[in-house]
Every structure is written in structure tokens, then in C-alpha cells.
Design a protein around this motif. Structure first.
Motif: not given
Length: 544
Positions: A37-41
């Protein structure tokens, strides 16, 4: 010590077990638990076990890690009912002690006749044939549980939590001996989301016939007199005294997401048709919520992708040249119309210290974000090499070698490179596998400028040729991509190079912006609303 299960929306539960008592989570494939998921680093958080207690630690992530709404900065102890948020992804911890494991038998020839009730979905939704009025207390319980479940359907809760609550409602209403809810996943297959049963009981063994009835035939099935049905009366079922069992699909609009199973044994009376209808109704309500959540996640993912593509489009537009340069005695015009958010075409002009100008128009094979990134690489290379004293043939040779290192062998770039000496009007050019450019004379005659080599990055190391010509007053050089000539009408006929040439010859004395607008107007008339499948890019140079 019980095994902790990590629950991630849309995925099968992940057991946190093994000799290593620490698990990292993030986007990178180097993590123990990968969450794309792009919201995760890339390396977002870590879960560690210390003295049997799980701790959550943020690893310096960009969007943070929260527990029960509060962002954490130091290792935080976790409980199974904690609300954990990694970026925009909600996860939770559970354990395998919530209920028995569920196994599915291999038999497929069970008879569904003796002691059974089969309700297809259409009959199930038609309403029951009542033989007597329901008890007032039971009716109140049903209404209360349906109201409670309906309120939960309004909340934004994870699918596993919703299905677990569904099982709790049915547990209170029907008082079965054991119960389980299973969902289908493309990767994990059919797996248990929640189950209930006596403490320390053996795994639930489901008949393959029951599973097929729910998943394949979309039927709700009630079995009584199990001891008389040899296909279902396995040794384990007979030994524990089960007398009644039912299964119903988790179905919404014809799509089955999983199944719900319940069984009973004395002193509880066997299930009846009303019990089956109640279980099926609540299962259908929960499945509708699951489908709604899936559609919402897909819509959010599409919205996020569109936002990222729009950002990429803005960045790419910033790489294209702005107003055309002022070259005494010449008019310059360029235009790019992408068929998608991100274009795989490029045009531009770069001045050199010796007074000459480099012009380029290029087209990457394929469409979408990949070609757009490769085109950005080409633009950056051209920008960096502007001051190099290279002929167009040498420039094409070097570009082909550099770009080949950034492709997987399936991408190539057609390009037209030209060097203009404004003082003399001399042009040297190299056509690297591109469409023939057009040099249109004031009298309406024209010359096609064909290729001197293969597309860039196709066979790196191959030399390129070059040609030259003299621009006279009124001459118009036009370079274009095949998104113009290959635009089609509703019948599939292409616009073609002849039609393009006719438009350019007819408007050869018009201002270049007006000529561009006339060409686009002709294209729109020809295509009659048919979608443009490729980018349309044009570069024009006229000597006054």
C-alpha cells in the motif's frame, strides 16, 4: 503460548510464529509481512514479542503508526481488541483460540435427499410458508440482533471483524454447538475467518457436499437425521453426537464470497427451516457489506492511482518546452496531446553554443506510466547533452546505448533528431525508425525524410546515418507521431499520411498555431468521437 494471528483486510490471517520473535511490516519485499500500500513506508513498523506480550514499534515511517487513534513514537504493548493503523491500512491481532479449526472432507457423492432441506436462493428470498406464529420472545430477539447487525453495517469495520460479529449474533440467536464462517480468497483459497465451539474441542470437519452446495450451487442446506446419512455421518460427527447441521452461502448479486456453517446436538432441538432462513438472511446482509467495502476500496485505489497519474502528468508537462524560442527568421511550434494521463511522446528544442539548434520528436513504444518514465529519461539525457558537439548520427548512437540500459529489451523509441543552422538554413537530421517527416515547399510540393537507422534502444551498438537539406524561405518542416496518422473512425479506417499531408499542404502558409488547430479539427471530424488510442504530438519549423 497461543499463536498470534495478524489480520489484514482482504488477506488470509497471517500467523506470527517461529523462532524469531520479531516481524517487520512495510511495502518493501525485504519485510517479514509485505503490505503493498502506497501509504506505508518501505520499512514501516515492527511487531515484537517480549515475555509473551506483543509490542508495536514505528520504524520512522512517513505517515505514522497509530493504536486506538493515538500515534505512537515508542514501542507500544498490544491487545487483541486494539485498533492498529499503519498509514491508511487498518490491521488487528487475534489468536487461534477463538474457535476450532475447520477442515473439508474429500467425498463428493453425498445424497441431499434423506433428512435434508435444500433452499435455492430464489426460494429462500420468496419468504417462508409459516405453519404457526413465531414466539413473541424469539421474534424480539431476532429483531434486536438484526438491528444490532444493521448498525454495524453502517460502520467502517474490517471484513474479518464484521463476519466475527455475524457469528456472535447467530450464536446468541440459534445457540448452535459449533459455528464457522469461511471466505474465498484468490491467493489463500477457502479459509476460516471466525469459528465458535466448546473450549478444547476437535476441528470441524465439513462435508465436501455441504461446501459444494453453498459455493457451487449457491444453495442453503439443512441436514437433520445425520446418523442416517452415510455420506455425512463421519466417525467424528457420530462420536460427538451432532444431529443437525446447516450451511448457507455468503452471496451477493450472484457472487459467492464464502459460506456459513452451524451444527447442533442435544439437548438443543434440530434446526428448522426458520433457523435456516434467519442464518441465510443475516449472511446475505453481511455479504452485501463486504461487497460494498470491496467496491469502496477499489474506488479509493482508482482515485489514488488517478491522483498519482495526474501528478505524473503535471510533472511531465513541466518537462516539455513552454513557449517556442525566438529564432530570427523562423517560426517554431510544438504540441502534445496524450491519449492517457501520461504521454510516451516527447518534443523539444535546445540551443547550442555554436548558434545551432537541436530539435527532437520521439515516441516510446507502448502506453501508460512505463513509457512516460522512459520518455522522461530521454528528455533528461538530451538536456544534459545539449552542449556536446555531436552530430545527429552520433547523438542517436549514444542515446540508443544509454536508453537500452533502462529498458528490458521490449521497449524502444522512434525519434527524429535535427540540427538547424539559422544563419544558412542548413539542416542535418537523423531519423531513427520514426515516421517520415515532411518538408513542404511554398509551391505545395513536399519531400519525405525517411529513416537512417533503427529505433533507439532496439539494437544498441548499431550505427546511424544522417542526411542534410537546405531550408528556403517559406519551407515548412513537420514531424509527427503515428497517433495522428493512425487515429481511426468508427469503422476502423485510419486517418493516414495522405490526409495529413493534404491538410499541411493546404495550410502551409497559415500561422503554425492555426495550422495545428486546423489539423486537430480535421482529426476530430474524421474520428467522430472515436477514442484516440495513442498520443498525438506535432513539431513544426518554418523559415520565414
Amino acid at each position: 503460548m497461543k499463536t498470534l494471528m495478524l489480520h489484514i483486510p482482504g488477506r488470509a490471517p497471517i500467523p506470527l510464529e517461529g523462532e524469531v520473535q520479531s516481524w517487520t511490516l512495510g511495502r518493501s519485499s525485504q519485510n517479514d509481512v509485505v503490505i503493498p500500500d502506497t501509504s506505508l513506508s518501505r520499512h514501516h513498523a515492527r511487531i515484537s514479542l517480549k515475555d509473551g506480550i506483543p509490542y508495536l514499534e514505528d520504524l520512522g515511517s512517513l505517515n505514522g503508526t497509530s493504536v486506538n487513534g493515538g500515534r505512537i513514537t515508542v514501542p507500544h504493548p498490544l491487545r487483541e481488541d486494539d485498533d492498529i493503523q499503519l498509514g491508511q491500512v487498518s490491521i488487528s491481532l487475534g489468536s487461534t483460540s477463538q474457535g476450532p479449526r475447520v477442515h473439508i472432507g474429500n467425498e463428493t457423492d453425498a445424497s441431499l435427499s434423506r433428512g435434508s432441506l435444500v433452499l435455492p436462493l430464489d426460494r429462500l428470498r420468496a419468504g417462508p410458508v409459516r405453519r404457526e406464529a413465531p414466539e413473541t420472545l424469539r421474534l424480539r430477539e431476532v429483531i434486536r440482533e438484526i438491528q444490532a447487525l444493521s448498525l454495524e453495517l453502517l460502520e467502517d469495520s474490517p471484513p474479518e471483524q464484521l463476519l466475527s460479529h455475524l457469528l456472535d449474533r447467530l450464536w446468541n440467536l440459534l445457540k448452535p454447538w459449533r459455528a464457522a464462517v469461511m471466505i474465498q480468497d484468490k491467493k489463500a483459497g477457502l479459509h476460516t475467518v471466525a469459528s465458535r465451539g466448546p473450549e478444547g474441542n476437535q476441528p470441524i470437519l465439513l462435508s465436501r457436499s455441504l461446501v459444494d452446495a453453498a459455493l457451487q450451487r449457491k444453495e442453503s442446506v439443512l441436514f437433520n437425521e445425520l446418523a442416517d446419512n452415510q455420506a455425512l455421518a463421519t466417525a467424528s460427527i457420530v462420536s460427538i453426537g451432532i444431529t443437525s447441521a446447516m450451511v448457507t452461502p455468503l452471496e451477493h448479486q450472484g457472487v459467492v464470497k464464502g459460506l456459513l456453517y452451524l451444527d447442533s446436538r442435544p439437548p438443543r432441538q434440530p434446526f428448522d427451516e426458520e433457523d435456516l432462513r434467519l442464518a441465510s438472511t443475516l449472511a446475505h446482509l453481511a455479504t452485501a457489506k463486504l461487497e460494498q467495502a470491496r467496491m469502496r476500496e477499489e474506488a479509493m485505489a482508482r482515485k489514488k492511482m488517478d491522483q498519482e497519474l495526474d501528478l505524473a502528468r503535471h510533472i511531465q508537462q513541466g518537462l516539455l518546452p513552454g513557449f517556442p524560442p525566438e529564432i530570427p527568421g523562423y517560426q517554431v511550434h510544438g504540441n502534445n496531446l496524450p491519449s492517457r494521463q501520461v504521454s510516451g511522446d516527447l518534443f523539444g528544442w535546445w540551443p547550442r553554443e555554436d548558434g545551432r539548434w537541436l530539435f527532437c520528436l520521439a515516441d516510446v513504444s507502448g502506453k501508460g506510466l512505463g513509457p512516460g518514465l522512459l520518455m522522461a529519461s530521454l528528455q533528461a539525457t538530451l538536456e544534459a547533452w545539449t552542449e556536446r558537439d555531436l552530430s545527429t548520427a552520433d547523438l542517436a548512437f549514444q542515446l540508443s546505448r544509454v536508453l537500452a540500459r533502462h529498458t528490458d529489451g521490449r521497449r524502444f523509441i522512434t525519434a527524429f533528431l535535427a540540427l538547424l543552422d539559422p544563419q544558412s538554413g542548413a539542416i542535418t537530421y537523423t531519423n531513427a525508425g520514426h515516421n517520415p517527416a515532411l518538408m513542404i515547399r511554398p509551391d505545395g510540393s513536399f519531400v519525405e525524410l525517411g529513416a537512417q537507422g533503427l529505433p533507439l534502444a532496439l539494437l544498441p551498438g548499431q550505427p546511424y546515418g544522417e542526411a542534410s537539406l537546405q531550408m528556403q524561405s517559406g519551407d515548412l518542416l513537420t514531424v509527427y507521431t503515428d497517433g495522428i496518422t493512425e487515429a481511426t473512425d468508427p469503422s476502423g479506417e485510419e486517418f493516414g499520411s495522405e490526409a495529413l499531408t493534404s491538410v499541411l499542404v493546404a495550410g502551409r502558409q497559415e500561422p503554425l498555431m492555426a495550422l495545428d488547430a486546423a489539423l486537430l479539427g480535421e482529426l476530430d471530424c474524421f474520428t467522430q468521437g472515436t477514442t484516440y488510442l495513442d498520443d498525438r504530438t506535432l513539431l513544426m519549423l518554418r523559415r520565414s
